[in-house]
Design a protein around this motif. Structure first.
Motif, PDB file in Angstrom:
ATOM      1  N   GLY A 138      32.724  29.246  38.159  1.00  0.00           N
ATOM      2  CA  GLY A 138      31.277  29.180  37.983  1.00  0.00           C
ATOM      3  C   GLY A 138      30.806  29.966  36.781  1.00  0.00           C
ATOM      4  N   LEU A 139      31.369  31.161  36.584  1.00  0.00           N
ATOM      5  CA  LEU A 139      31.016  31.966  35.407  1.00  0.00           C
ATOM      6  C   LEU A 139      31.418  31.246  34.128  1.00  0.00           C
ATOM      7  N   GLN A 140      32.566  30.604  34.168  1.00  0.00           N
ATOM      8  CA  GLN A 140      33.014  29.845  32.997  1.00  0.00           C
ATOM      9  C   GLN A 140      32.072  28.679  32.726  1.00  0.00           C
ATOM     10  N   ARG A 141      31.614  28.035  33.798  1.00  0.00           N
ATOM     11  CA  ARG A 141      30.700  26.913  33.654  1.00  0.00           C
ATOM     12  C   ARG A 141      29.356  27.364  33.092  1.00  0.00           C
ATOM     13  N   LEU A 142      28.965  28.594  33.412  1.00  0.00           N
ATOM     14  CA  LEU A 142      27.689  29.139  32.924  1.00  0.00           C
ATOM     15  C   LEU A 142      27.809  29.719  31.519  1.00  0.00           C
ATOM     16  N   ARG A 143      28.925  29.491  30.890  1.00  0.00           N
ATOM     17  CA  ARG A 143      29.163  29.890  29.494  1.00  0.00           C
ATOM     18  C   ARG A 143      29.224  31.405  29.317  1.00  0.00           C
ATOM     19  N   LEU A 144      29.729  32.114  30.324  1.00  0.00           N
ATOM     20  CA  LEU A 144      29.994  33.533  30.141  1.00  0.00           C
ATOM     21  C   LEU A 144      31.102  33.669  29.097  1.00  0.00           C
ATOM     22  N   PRO A 145      31.053  34.697  28.232  1.00  0.00           N
ATOM     23  CA  PRO A 145      32.097  34.843  27.213  1.00  0.00           C
ATOM     24  C   PRO A 145      33.491  34.712  27.814  1.00  0.00           C
ATOM     25  N   PRO A 146      34.338  33.842  27.260  1.00  0.00           N
ATOM     26  CA  PRO A 146      35.668  33.581  27.845  1.00  0.00           C
ATOM     27  C   PRO A 146      36.498  34.839  28.039  1.00  0.00           C
ATOM     28  N   LEU A 147      36.387  35.792  27.102  1.00  0.00           N
ATOM     29  CA  LEU A 147      37.184  37.011  27.234  1.00  0.00           C
ATOM     30  C   LEU A 147      36.808  37.790  28.490  1.00  0.00           C
ATOM     31  N   MET A 148      35.516  37.839  28.805  1.00  0.00           N
ATOM     32  CA  MET A 148      35.079  38.545  30.009  1.00  0.00           C
ATOM     33  C   MET A 148      35.602  37.849  31.264  1.00  0.00           C
ATOM     34  N   VAL A 149      35.597  36.511  31.248  1.00  0.00           N
ATOM     35  CA  VAL A 149      36.120  35.759  32.388  1.00  0.00           C
ATOM     36  C   VAL A 149      37.610  36.022  32.561  1.00  0.00           C
ATOM     37  N   GLN A 150      38.344  36.076  31.458  1.00  0.00           N
ATOM     38  CA  GLN A 150      39.777  36.349  31.533  1.00  0.00           C
ATOM     39  C   GLN A 150      40.049  37.747  32.078  1.00  0.00           C
ATOM     40  N   ILE A 151      39.277  38.739  31.615  1.00  0.00           N
ATOM     41  CA  ILE A 151      39.456  40.109  32.106  1.00  0.00           C
ATOM     42  C   ILE A 151      39.203  40.169  33.611  1.00  0.00           C
ATOM     43  N   ALA A 152      38.129  39.521  34.064  1.00  0.00           N
ATOM     44  CA  ALA A 152      37.830  39.494  35.497  1.00  0.00           C
ATOM     45  C   ALA A 152      38.934  38.798  36.278  1.00  0.00           C
ATOM     46  N   SER A 153      39.462  37.718  35.706  1.00  0.00           N
ATOM     47  CA  SER A 153      40.546  36.988  36.372  1.00  0.00           C
ATOM     48  C   SER A 153      41.775  37.856  36.557  1.00  0.00           C
ATOM     49  N   PHE A 154      42.163  38.594  35.510  1.00  0.00           N
ATOM     50  CA  PHE A 154      43.343  39.451  35.623  1.00  0.00           C
ATOM     51  C   PHE A 154      43.093  40.618  36.562  1.00  0.00           C
ATOM     52  N   MET A 155      41.873  41.145  36.576  1.00  0.00           N
ATOM     53  CA  MET A 155      41.557  42.230  37.512  1.00  0.00           C
ATOM     54  C   MET A 155      41.731  41.763  38.944  1.00  0.00           C
ATOM     55  N   ILE A 156      41.287  40.546  39.227  1.00  0.00           N
ATOM     56  CA  ILE A 156      41.404  40.011  40.581  1.00  0.00           C
ATOM     57  C   ILE A 156      42.859  39.750  40.938  1.00  0.00           C
ATOM     58  N   ARG A 157      43.591  39.150  39.988  1.00  0.00           N
ATOM     59  CA  ARG A 157      44.972  38.770  40.266  1.00  0.00           C
ATOM     60  C   ARG A 157      45.871  39.980  40.473  1.00  0.00           C
ATOM     61  N   TYR A 158      45.684  41.009  39.666  1.00  0.00           N
ATOM     62  CA  TYR A 158      46.616  42.133  39.695  1.00  0.00           C
ATOM     63  C   TYR A 158      46.067  43.350  40.429  1.00  0.00           C
ATOM     64  N   GLY A 159      44.850  43.244  40.961  1.00  0.00           N
ATOM     65  CA  GLY A 159      44.333  44.337  41.775  1.00  0.00           C
ATOM     66  C   GLY A 159      45.178  44.544  43.021  1.00  0.00           C
ATOM     67  N   ASP A 160      45.557  43.436  43.668  1.00  0.00           N
ATOM     68  CA  ASP A 160      46.405  43.545  44.858  1.00  0.00           C
ATOM     69  C   ASP A 160      47.796  44.052  44.507  1.00  0.00           C
ATOM     70  N   VAL A 161      48.283  43.688  43.323  1.00  0.00           N
ATOM     71  CA  VAL A 161      49.612  44.160  42.903  1.00  0.00           C
ATOM     72  C   VAL A 161      49.612  45.675  42.754  1.00  0.00           C
ATOM     73  N   VAL A 162      48.574  46.195  42.098  1.00  0.00           N
ATOM     74  CA  VAL A 162      48.478  47.648  41.913  1.00  0.00           C
ATOM     75  C   VAL A 162      48.285  48.344  43.258  1.00  0.00           C
ATOM     76  N   ALA A 163      47.457  47.759  44.127  1.00  0.00           N
ATOM     77  CA  ALA A 163      47.252  48.357  45.450  1.00  0.00           C
ATOM     78  C   ALA A 163      48.549  48.382  46.251  1.00  0.00           C
ATOM     79  N   ASP A 164      49.355  47.334  46.143  1.00  0.00           N
ATOM     80  CA  ASP A 164      50.637  47.302  46.845  1.00  0.00           C
ATOM     81  C   ASP A 164      51.601  48.339  46.278  1.00  0.00           C
ATOM     82  N   GLU A 165      51.550  48.551  44.966  1.00  0.00           N
ATOM     83  CA  GLU A 165      52.380  49.586  44.349  1.00  0.00           C
ATOM     84  C   GLU A 165      51.962  50.969  44.854  1.00  0.00           C
TER      85      GLU A 165
END
Length: 254
Positions: A138-165
């Motif tokens: 949805g953020l991508q569809r609303l034309r949020l800067p792509p870099l910000m969307v990518q940063i948010a995506s990686f935070m979500i994906r690897y947040g659980d990895v760091v928490a598991d570590e």
């Protein structure tokens, strides 16, 4: 952003609210919050109407009150700050239950509690009916800067990895008989935090190199395209349009 990523706030369902496109819900929540913030704090009845509107959305989305209230505990620090305002604010004083309280502090506390609670409730409802992956689309569809969307995506994906570590490091400390009980053990915890930072940084470098080796050039491929029909936009507009009407009525009647 092709793979799904469930989170604890999300509540799976097949309601009309769940089916709305994510960018429609994002715009609806943003406009609702803006209407709430723009409402004069003296118009108390308006905030009651806003609460009823959110309750109607929760019923339509089949989100239980317990699920909603439990996840609204995140605003407890703001509640504590609001409770202190009548005691520390300056200006004319008034007696309430034998306590001398600031009138401006009371209004400020009410303003924070009412608007903050409604904003948190709206955000929790959004999270309960929209998966994180859909939010990013949805953020991508609303034309949020792509870099910000990518940063948010990686935070979500690897947040659980760091928490598991962190969990594995804690288990390793406990298996060696370590248990933090005072200031003397802060050094060990600080070293653990430093080790976690180094491991996370190294993991980020490896992920970046893997992306470059697969042709990454600054943008992620769009696998799913979030689209919305006019009817879906109209349904999602019911909440913010109703809130806007309440806000305008509050200004007229205040």
């Amino acid at each position: 952003m092709g793979a799904g990523h469930a989170h604890r706030l999300y509540r799976h369902g097949h309601t009309a609210v769940h089916a709305l496109p994510p960018h429609c819900k994002l715009v609806a929540v943003l406009c609702f919050v803006l209407a709430v913030v723009a409402t004069p704090r003296e118009v108390m009845w308006a905030f009651g109407v806003y609460a009823v509107l959110l309750a109607a959305v929760a019923v339509a989305a089949r989100v239980p009150p317990g699920h909603l209230l439990k996840r609204m505990l995140i605003e407890v620090p703001f509640v504590a700050f609001a409770v202190l305002m009548p005691f520390v604010a300056e200006g004319p004083r008034t007696e309430v239950l034998g306590l001398s309280l600031s009138e401006s502090g009371l209004w400020g506390a009410w303003n924070i509690l009412a608007k903050g609670t409604l904003g948190v409730a709206a955000s929790v409802l959004l999270a309960a009916t929209t998966e994180l992956r859909e939010v990013l689309l949805g953020l991508q569809r609303l034309r949020l800067p792509p870099l910000m969307v990518q940063i948010a995506s990686f935070m979500i994906r690897y947040g659980d990895v760091v928490a598991d570590e962190m969990r594995r490091m804690r288990i390793a400390r406990l298996s060696r008989g370590f248990e933090a009980r005072g200031v003397r053990h802060w050094g060990v915890l600080a070293k653990s935090a430093g080790a976690l930072f180094i491991r996370s940084y190294e993991r980020g470098e490896r992920v970046h190199l893997a992306m470059l080796s697969r042709g990454y050039a600054g943008s992620m491929p769009v696998i799913d395209e979030a689209t919305a029909t006019g009817a879906q936009w109209a349904r999602s507009a019911l909440l913010p349009v109703s809130a806007l009407a309440v806000c305008l009525a509050g200004w007229v009647l205040s």
